[in-house]
Design an enzyme around this catalytic site. Sequence first.
Site, short mmCIF file in Angstrom:
data_model
loop_
_atom_site.label_atom_id
_atom_site.label_comp_id
_atom_site.label_asym_id
_atom_site.label_seq_id
_atom_site.Cartn_x
_atom_site.Cartn_y
_atom_site.Cartn_z
CG HIS A 96 34.36 34.70 42.50
ND1 HIS A 96 33.55 33.71 42.84
CD2 HIS A 96 33.83 35.73 42.79
CE1 HIS A 96 32.47 34.24 43.30
NE2 HIS A 96 32.67 35.78 43.35
CD GLU A 168 34.29 39.07 45.94
OE1 GLU A 168 33.55 39.79 45.79
OE2 GLU A 168 34.71 37.87 45.19
P1 PGA Z 1 27.21 39.18 45.90
O1 PGA Z 1 28.37 38.67 45.09
O2 PGA Z 1 27.24 40.68 45.84
O3 PGA Z 1 26.00 38.97 44.90
O4 PGA Z 1 27.16 38.44 47.20
C1 PGA Z 1 29.78 39.13 45.41
C2 PGA Z 1 30.85 38.31 44.39
O5 PGA Z 1 30.73 37.07 44.15
O6 PGA Z 1 31.80 38.90 44.17
#
Ligand code: PGA
Length: 260
Positions: A96, A168
């Site tokens: 992540h 992401e």
């Molecule tokens: P968020 O987080 O939806 O609060 O932007 C997404 C993530 O970090 O996977």
Amino acid sequence: MNKIWIGTNWKMTKSTEEGLTYIENLIPISEQLSSRIELFVIPSFTSLIPLQDSLAQTRIHLGAQNMHWENEGAYTGEISPKMLQEIGIDIVELGHSERRQYYNENDQDINKKVHAALNSGFSPLVCIGENIEQKNFAISRETLAMQLKTCLKGISKDQAEKVLVAYEPVWAIGEKGVPADPAYVSYIHHFIREVLEEMFEESSFNIPLLFGGSVNQSNFLDYIHSPHVNGLFIGRAAWTTQSFENILTVLNEQITHNYL
Ligand code: PGA
């Protein structure tokens, strides 16, 4: 791809008691959902054992937010694959952007963790994404290709079918994140698909490609309808069962009406 993967990472936000209440509310909702939806929840390590007990007879997959690659050793503060096997988790989230940003995790480390996860019977949920500088320099594709090729190096085609990938973009994540344009997401997902196909040929078709970063109740439909998006990885907008339920209910209706 027939399955739609929907899940949430709670990050460092819920006590075990809060997590258990959330799960108690989520279980009856999950029972109403189409079998095409694969649902998962990724709590903190300290909640994994009690949550595993609650989720044992349900269709909700349980995941961990990180993992070391060694089964044991002098690694203070780390949690090993063997320890997670004892609990019986399904998924381990790896790489992540917050782990990369605050704890200097790099693609080579993530690659070791991906191998360890697969050897331990977990599905690695590998997070990739470019930061804003890389996007502005127009090297998003190069960055993502490098992340994929390093994080997934050396895994077999059979193993690849157990992998999940979450795209992401770092600039879209969290409170300060700017939601991505769905057309951009689709363009990038298409590119990721091409890289995966180059790496794993037809096995790549079984790798779900999730989108995450400021997914919320007003934009999730745009993302899930974008070509090449097979699921959503949601942070803040799924941290209350009410808002997660709203998203899941609409998705389920879309499936029932054959819109998805
Ligand atoms: P968020 O987080 O939806 O609060 O932007 C997404 C993530 O970090 O996977």
